[in-house]
Design an enzyme around this catalytic site. Structure first.
Site, PDB file in Angstrom:
ATOM      1  N   MET A 133      55.586  16.584  67.163  1.00  0.00           N
ATOM      2  CA  MET A 133      56.858  17.192  66.749  1.00  0.00           C
ATOM      3  C   MET A 133      57.494  18.063  67.844  1.00  0.00           C
ATOM      4  O   MET A 133      58.104  19.091  67.556  1.00  0.00           O
ATOM      5  CB  MET A 133      56.635  18.011  65.467  1.00  0.00           C
ATOM      6  CG  MET A 133      56.093  17.196  64.303  1.00  0.00           C
ATOM      7  SD  MET A 133      57.120  15.762  63.886  1.00  0.00           S
ATOM      8  CE  MET A 133      58.432  16.590  63.006  1.00  0.00           C
ATOM      9  N   ARG A 134      57.345  17.658  69.082  1.00  0.00           N
ATOM     10  CA  ARG A 134      57.977  18.366  70.206  1.00  0.00           C
ATOM     11  C   ARG A 134      58.803  17.386  71.008  1.00  0.00           C
ATOM     12  O   ARG A 134      58.417  16.221  71.121  1.00  0.00           O
ATOM     13  CB  ARG A 134      56.915  18.988  71.130  1.00  0.00           C
ATOM     14  CG  ARG A 134      55.954  19.908  70.428  1.00  0.00           C
ATOM     15  CD  ARG A 134      56.568  21.268  70.218  1.00  0.00           C
ATOM     16  NE  ARG A 134      55.672  22.155  69.476  1.00  0.00           N
ATOM     17  CZ  ARG A 134      55.957  23.428  69.210  1.00  0.00           C
ATOM     18  NH1 ARG A 134      57.099  23.962  69.607  1.00  0.00           N
ATOM     19  NH2 ARG A 134      55.118  24.171  68.535  1.00  0.00           N
ATOM     20  N   HIS A 157      60.029   7.319  64.569  1.00  0.00           N
ATOM     21  CA  HIS A 157      60.999   8.222  63.938  1.00  0.00           C
ATOM     22  C   HIS A 157      61.212   7.796  62.479  1.00  0.00           C
ATOM     23  O   HIS A 157      61.392   6.601  62.208  1.00  0.00           O
ATOM     24  CB  HIS A 157      62.331   8.171  64.701  1.00  0.00           C
ATOM     25  CG  HIS A 157      63.349   9.083  64.110  1.00  0.00           C
ATOM     26  ND1 HIS A 157      63.301  10.446  64.280  1.00  0.00           N
ATOM     27  CD2 HIS A 157      64.393   8.835  63.290  1.00  0.00           C
ATOM     28  CE1 HIS A 157      64.293  10.999  63.606  1.00  0.00           C
ATOM     29  NE2 HIS A 157      64.969  10.051  63.005  1.00  0.00           N
TER      30      HIS A 157
END
Ligand code: GRF
Length: 237
Positions: A133-134, A157
């Site tokens: 999640m970066r 995604h």
């Protein structure tokens, strides 16, 4: 069958996509082996999944690094090969005129250098972001994608890109009232969720479906799609 490619994985949480890829590798459904699993967050379930599968793991604690940057970033804290002007010009993540832009890029590059120190110690064909999640700055991307024109970082995604980029794809799909949802595997480029699309899977959203139903249907599609896209990469390598 394609030769077995070496896949590095990065996660942030539960790692159900990681598990789907581990299983596909173990059962020889794809021509790949996972060489490491790294996380930006300590003690997440995905790390446990990797350890159970006998995969090397490491943690680069982004939250701790960013917090410590808030007390000031000295030039000596930055990677020796970090060039702010170059990174700022290439990146498409933040508005360069925003006063927090330089802090964002510098603090991420400090974390990215720690990731690279682990990652580059492995022989790796492909880096797979499995619920990581970066976002990555060009500092990191350019040190993985070293052959011009050849992408080596894949992401999944939870929406049918280019619709609903960002961190809450299923939530955004559901709240918009879409009747079809889906997931996308794409390569990472300098923007957020903008890189070339490798594969997509869609599912129907019934009127009675809740957000949890949408997430459940979506994840089931992700677990099919990600191994298939890794296999596609292996066959084209
Ligand atoms: C998935 O929905 C993925 O699309 C998104 O984060 C979630 C990760 O789930 N990027 P998991 O950690 O693989 O279970």
């Amino acid at each position: 069958m394609a030769r077995k490619i070496k896949v590095g994985t990065l996660i942030s949480g539960g790692g159900t996509n990681l598990q789907a890829i581990i299983d596909a590798c173990k059962e020889n459904r794809i021509s790949a082996d996972i060489v490491f699993t790294g996380s930006d967050t300590p003690a997440v379930k995905g790390l446990e999944r990797a350890e159970t599968a006998g995969i090397d793991t490491f943690v680069v604690d982004y939250a701790r690094i960013i917090q410590s940057c808030r007390s000031g970033i000295a030039d000596t804290d930055l990677p020796a090969d970090f060039d702010l002007d170059d990174i700022m010009a290439k990146q498409k993540l933040v508005d360069p005129s925003d006063e927090t832009a330089a802090f964002f890029l510098k603090s991420r590059a400090i974390a990215e250098k720690q990731l690279l120190d682990y990652i580059l110690s492995y022989d790796m064909d492909l880096l797979v972001l499995a619920g990581f999640m970066r976002v990555f700055t060009p500092y990191f991307i350019d040190r993985i994608n070293t052959v011009p024109g050849k992408h080596r970082i894949m992401n999944i995604h939870p929406a049918l890109l280019p619709a609903f980029p960002g961190t809450d794809g299923y939530g955004d799909t559901f709240r918009y009232g879409c009747k079809v949802g889906g997931c996308t595997v794409h390569f990472i480029d300098y923007g957020e969720d903008t890189g070339p699309i490798i594969g997509q899977k869609a599912f129907e959203i019934e009127d009675a479906d809740t957000l949890d139903d949408v997430k459940r249907k979506g994840l089931a599609k992700e677990w099919e799609l990600y191994p298939a896209c890794i296999q596609k990469f292996a066959e084209l390598l």
